[in-house]
Motif scaffolding. Structure first.
Motif, PDB file in Angstrom:
ATOM      1  N   ARG A 279      52.999  39.732  51.314  1.00 22.62           N
ATOM      2  CA  ARG A 279      52.560  38.343  51.236  1.00 22.62           C
ATOM      3  C   ARG A 279      51.851  38.078  49.904  1.00 22.62           C
ATOM      4  NH1 ARG A 279      48.881  34.474  54.185  1.00 22.62           N
ATOM      5  NH2 ARG A 279      47.324  35.694  53.129  1.00 22.62           N
ATOM      6  N   ASN A 280      51.029  39.047  49.483  1.00 23.60           N
ATOM      7  CA  ASN A 280      50.318  38.904  48.215  1.00 23.60           C
ATOM      8  C   ASN A 280      51.284  38.855  47.042  1.00 23.60           C
ATOM      9  OD1 ASN A 280      47.808  38.897  49.410  1.00 23.60           O
ATOM     10  ND2 ASN A 280      47.618  41.126  49.333  1.00 23.60           N
TER      11      ASN A 280
ATOM     12  N   ARG B 271      44.841  32.296  49.486  1.00 27.87           N
ATOM     13  CA  ARG B 271      45.917  33.162  50.005  1.00 27.87           C
ATOM     14  C   ARG B 271      45.688  34.601  49.580  1.00 27.87           C
ATOM     15  NH1 ARG B 271      49.457  28.903  48.434  1.00 27.87           N
ATOM     16  NH2 ARG B 271      49.685  27.532  50.234  1.00 27.87           N
ATOM     17  N   LEU B 272      45.239  34.789  48.332  1.00 27.41           N
ATOM     18  CA  LEU B 272      44.973  36.163  47.893  1.00 27.41           C
ATOM     19  C   LEU B 272      43.852  36.798  48.697  1.00 27.41           C
ATOM     20  CD1 LEU B 272      45.264  36.068  43.999  1.00 27.41           C
ATOM     21  CD2 LEU B 272      46.920  36.877  45.665  1.00 27.41           C
ATOM     22  N   LYS B 273      42.930  35.956  49.183  1.00 23.45           N
ATOM     23  CA  LYS B 273      41.854  36.497  49.991  1.00 23.45           C
ATOM     24  C   LYS B 273      42.297  36.718  51.437  1.00 23.45           C
ATOM     25  CE  LYS B 273      37.826  34.869  47.432  1.00 23.45           C
ATOM     26  NZ  LYS B 273      36.499  34.234  47.594  1.00 23.45           N
ATOM     27  N   GLY B 274      43.562  36.489  51.695  1.00 23.55           N
ATOM     28  CA  GLY B 274      44.108  36.812  53.011  1.00 23.55           C
ATOM     29  C   GLY B 274      44.066  35.668  54.010  1.00 23.55           C
ATOM     30  N   LEU B 275      43.677  34.467  53.559  1.00 23.57           N
ATOM     31  CA  LEU B 275      43.693  33.341  54.490  1.00 23.57           C
ATOM     32  C   LEU B 275      45.127  32.840  54.609  1.00 23.57           C
ATOM     33  CD1 LEU B 275      40.619  31.375  53.120  1.00 23.57           C
ATOM     34  CD2 LEU B 275      40.686  32.966  55.018  1.00 23.57           C
ATOM     35  N   GLY B 276      45.440  32.259  55.742  1.00 27.01           N
ATOM     36  CA  GLY B 276      46.804  31.796  55.920  1.00 27.01           C
ATOM     37  C   GLY B 276      46.872  30.448  56.599  1.00 27.01           C
TER      38      GLY B 276
ATOM     39  N   THR C 289      39.418  41.402  41.612  1.00 22.69           N
ATOM     40  CA  THR C 289      38.270  41.413  42.522  1.00 22.69           C
ATOM     41  C   THR C 289      38.603  40.766  43.856  1.00 22.69           C
ATOM     42  OG1 THR C 289      37.426  39.424  41.454  1.00 22.69           O
ATOM     43  CG2 THR C 289      36.521  41.507  40.714  1.00 22.69           C
ATOM     44  N   VAL C 290      39.837  40.304  44.026  1.00 23.06           N
ATOM     45  CA  VAL C 290      40.268  39.872  45.361  1.00 23.06           C
ATOM     46  C   VAL C 290      40.933  41.076  46.035  1.00 23.06           C
ATOM     47  CG1 VAL C 290      40.503  37.402  44.912  1.00 23.06           C
ATOM     48  CG2 VAL C 290      42.388  38.927  44.368  1.00 23.06           C
ATOM     49  N   PRO C 291      40.964  41.068  47.377  1.00 16.51           N
ATOM     50  CA  PRO C 291      41.521  42.254  48.064  1.00 16.51           C
ATOM     51  C   PRO C 291      43.032  42.375  47.930  1.00 16.51           C
ATOM     52  CG  PRO C 291      40.768  40.622  49.667  1.00 16.51           C
ATOM     53  CD  PRO C 291      40.390  40.105  48.324  1.00 16.51           C
ATOM     54  N   VAL C 292      43.479  42.716  46.735  1.00 15.44           N
ATOM     55  CA  VAL C 292      44.907  42.854  46.444  1.00 15.44           C
ATOM     56  C   VAL C 292      45.074  44.133  45.643  1.00 15.44           C
ATOM     57  CG1 VAL C 292      46.818  41.821  45.151  1.00 15.44           C
ATOM     58  CG2 VAL C 292      45.266  40.353  46.388  1.00 15.44           C
TER      59      VAL C 292
ATOM     60  N   LYS D 227      36.142  44.581  48.849  1.00 15.27           N
ATOM     61  CA  LYS D 227      36.433  43.314  48.162  1.00 15.27           C
ATOM     62  C   LYS D 227      36.608  42.161  49.142  1.00 15.27           C
ATOM     63  CE  LYS D 227      38.517  45.382  44.083  1.00 15.27           C
ATOM     64  NZ  LYS D 227      39.774  45.730  43.419  1.00 15.27           N
ATOM     65  N   ARG D 228      37.074  42.470  50.345  1.00 14.63           N
ATOM     66  CA  ARG D 228      37.239  41.432  51.357  1.00 14.63           C
ATOM     67  C   ARG D 228      35.904  40.757  51.684  1.00 14.63           C
ATOM     68  NH1 ARG D 228      41.295  44.488  54.640  1.00 14.63           N
ATOM     69  NH2 ARG D 228      42.835  43.851  53.136  1.00 14.63           N
TER      70      ARG D 228
ATOM     71  N   TYR E  17      44.963  25.712  42.713  1.00 12.50           N
ATOM     72  CA  TYR E  17      44.246  26.919  42.332  1.00 12.50           C
ATOM     73  C   TYR E  17      43.492  27.504  43.527  1.00 12.50           C
ATOM     74  CZ  TYR E  17      40.495  29.742  40.324  1.00 12.50           C
ATOM     75  OH  TYR E  17      39.623  30.758  40.059  1.00 12.50           O
TER      76      TYR E  17
ATOM     77  N   PHE F 260      45.773  29.126  45.938  1.00 14.44           N
ATOM     78  CA  PHE F 260      46.211  30.431  45.439  1.00 14.44           C
ATOM     79  C   PHE F 260      45.161  31.504  45.739  1.00 14.44           C
ATOM     80  CE2 PHE F 260      46.081  33.236  41.558  1.00 14.44           C
ATOM     81  CZ  PHE F 260      47.167  34.020  41.906  1.00 14.44           C
ATOM     82  N   VAL F 261      43.899  31.208  45.394  1.00 19.00           N
ATOM     83  CA  VAL F 261      42.841  32.198  45.622  1.00 19.00           C
ATOM     84  C   VAL F 261      42.666  32.439  47.125  1.00 19.00           C
ATOM     85  CG1 VAL F 261      40.421  32.780  45.238  1.00 19.00           C
ATOM     86  CG2 VAL F 261      41.685  31.520  43.495  1.00 19.00           C
TER      87      VAL F 261
ATOM     88  N   LEU G 134      39.682  47.703  48.992  1.00 17.29           N
ATOM     89  CA  LEU G 134      40.167  46.498  49.662  1.00 17.29           C
ATOM     90  C   LEU G 134      39.174  45.999  50.710  1.00 17.29           C
ATOM     91  CD1 LEU G 134      44.009  47.025  50.068  1.00 17.29           C
ATOM     92  CD2 LEU G 134      42.746  45.954  48.216  1.00 17.29           C
TER      93      LEU G 134
ATOM     94  N   LEU H 180      39.627  37.814  38.237  1.00 16.94           N
ATOM     95  CA  LEU H 180      39.852  37.289  39.581  1.00 16.94           C
ATOM     96  C   LEU H 180      40.850  38.178  40.332  1.00 16.94           C
ATOM     97  CD1 LEU H 180      39.664  34.853  41.673  1.00 16.94           C
ATOM     98  CD2 LEU H 180      41.779  34.086  40.622  1.00 16.94           C
TER      99      LEU H 180
ATOM    100  N   THR I 100      52.735  35.454  46.952  1.00 16.90           N
ATOM    101  CA  THR I 100      51.750  34.464  46.500  1.00 16.90           C
ATOM    102  C   THR I 100      51.645  34.479  44.978  1.00 16.90           C
ATOM    103  OG1 THR I 100      50.484  34.808  48.521  1.00 16.90           O
ATOM    104  CG2 THR I 100      49.327  33.766  46.697  1.00 16.90           C
TER     105      THR I 100
END
Lengths: 267, 234
Positions: free
Chosen positions: A2-3, B100-105, A110-113, B73-74, B94, B97-98, B70, A107, A6
């Motif tokens: 998914r990442n 989604r990267l943080k795992g929200l859906g 530092t995100v969980p990716v 960072k979460r 923007y 995008f952020v 991971l 960024l 994205t």
């Protein structure tokens, strides 16, 4: 996964909100239309001559002009390879260089990716941009399909056209991989583009060295030269050896990019 | 919430931070002070997992930032010194995008964007391109990005940089409101800000901790300004 999607989506959307995606597409349309018309004209000339003299009396080198697929499309593909080589560095240059210059890389890290997800996402976005650029040229086979004709029914051999596009995309993906790796090494987009262009151009002239080299170098050079590798695919022969060769280069460049991006955090 | 043990970072021959040891309790607002080049940003970059330390360890909510990045960072919302913005994207695009990267859906992305934009006063600008925003608004987008997903720990590197006095007061009020439920570390140059919202203060100078105490403690008896100048004098 998914990442990855994205990030790929963000890359693609930036290609088409900045001029680069459009410039790439426009350059491709402009240059390819020029070659398309050129090959179409020479095809017509040969056909007209053949009508008077008969194919039996023609120069055997012109035999490929007997049908539209070999006479126009395959010749056109040969030039699209070069155009792709020229455009890809400018699509690849911003992938990592721009993130570092804008400090947005902070960024992403530092995100969980995972780093590999960032690299794959960016690569996928870049390949998407190349696909869109090459997609512009689909109009030429379609035009020939509608208005062309041949003795054997269908105007074009669609399997040859499809395989040719496969080869072009494969080549585009290779250029993007090389460009992404170089982009990961610098903060300057222009430097990344120029270096990528130099590397790809050097790669094109390598093949020209083959005839003057001694064995076993000659075979080795033939093997690494991308145009000899692509020749079969481009003329409609499914060549697994070439596919393996290019896919290996893609995997290597993704791996190298991953290492380069990780290494920068350690210095 | 944060445990830091012997954290050291060397750049070739220069020592940026030297064997830092400190802990930050859950719900605390910590003011992170120090002269320019003292190592504030470096420490924050290590805590958020952007830079690896040369030696030592840092744990976020029990997760080692290096061994279990991971998970750690979460739990972090991070505003770097330069807000990490893509100028060609809209504020909404923007933040999506952020998020989604943080795992929200799905629907959560939209509701979180609405929530953080309301919190930092970005609602009227939400469909503008970041390119066209003033510095103050860009800074707010940076803060909004850190708040997405409601992380328990916020690490804010100079959050009030580039804001006018009114915006400054708003942002500080908002950060103060985060205390208790969230743990916050913020760095700044502006001492009155620290007095206004922080419970604890940590001063570093040349990579070493020179003071770490509650703001009303004996160490700061002479006043924060005096103490700061004295401790970072040489």
């Amino acid at each position: 996964m998914r990442n990855i999607l994205t990030i790929a989506r963000k890359e693609l959307s930036i290609y088409f909100t900045t001029p680069w995606g459009w410039i790439g597409g426009a350059a491709m349309a402009f240059i390819s239309s020029f070659f398309f018309i050129f090959f179409l004209n020479s095809f017509k000339e040969v056909q007209d001559k053949a009508k008077i003299k008969g194919w039996a009396n023609m120069d055997p080198d012109l035999a490929q002009m007997r049908n539209l697929t070999d006479g126009v499309i395959v010749n056109l593909f040969g030039w699209l390879l070069i155009v792709t080589l020229l455009i890809a560095p400018f699509l690849a240059m911003r992938l990592f260089a721009e993130e570092r210059r804008q400090k947005t890389i902070e960024l992403l890290f530092t995100v969980p990716v995972r780093t590999i997800e960032i690299v794959l996402g960016k690569y996928l976005g870049g390949v998407g941009a190349i696909c869109a650029t090459l997609g512009v040229t689909v109009v030429y086979p379609i035009i020939l399909g509608i208005f062309g004709a041949s003795q054997s029914g269908s105007a074009l051999e669609w399997s040859t056209v499809a395989l040719g596009y496969g080869a072009l995309l494969l080549w585009g993906a290779v250029c993007m991989g090389v460009g992404m790796f170089i982009s990961a090494l610098t903060e300057s987009q222009m430097l990344a583009a120029v270096l990528t262009l130099v590397v790809l151009l050097l790669w094109t002239v390598v093949g020209a060295l083959a005839p003057s080299a001694e064995e076993p170098w000659r075979s080795a050079i033939r093997y690494v030269a991308f145009d000899t590798q692509l020749q079969n695919l481009m003329s409609g022969v499914l060549d697994l050896k070439a596919i393996v060769f290019f896919v290996s280069i893609i995997l290597l460049s993704v791996l190298f990019t991953h290492r380069a991006v990780e290494a920068q955090r350690w210095t | 919430m944060i445990e830091v043990e012997n954290l050291t970072k060397r750049y070739r021959d220069r020592v940026a931070i030297d064997a830092l040891n400190f802990t930050v309790a859950k719900g605390e607002i910590l003011g992170f002070l120090g002269p320019n080049g003292a190592g504030k940003s470096t420490t924050m970059k290590i805590l958020t997992g952007f830079l690896p330390p040369t030696s030592g360890r840092a744990k976020i909510a029990g997760f080692d930032i290096f061994e279990n990045p991971l998970e750690a960072k979460r739990r972090i919302g991070y505003l770097p010194e330069t807000p990490p913005l893509y100028p060609e994207m809209s504020v909404r695009g923007y933040l999506a995008f952020v998020a989604r990267l943080k795992g929200l859906g799905g629907a959560k992305v939209k509701s979180e964007i609405d929530r953080v934009c309301a919190a930092v006063g970005l609602v009227p600008e939400i469909d503008r391109l970041i390119l066209n925003l003033s510095k103050g608004y860009r800074q707010r987008v940076g803060i909004a990005q850190a708040l997405l997903g409601d992380p328990p720990l916020l690490i804010l590197d100079e959050p009030t940089e580039g804001l006018d006095p009114k915006q400054r007061a708003e942002v500080l009020g908002m950060i103060k409101g985060l205390g208790g439920r969230h743990t916050v570390i913020l760095s700044t140059h502006i001492l009155p800000e620290v007095k206004a919202i922080c419970e604890k203060v940590l001063i570093i100078h040349r990579g070493k901790i020179v003071a770490h105490d509650a703001i009303g403690a004996a160490a700061f008896e002479q006043g924060l300004d005096e103490t700061f100048i004295r401790l970072t004098a040489e």
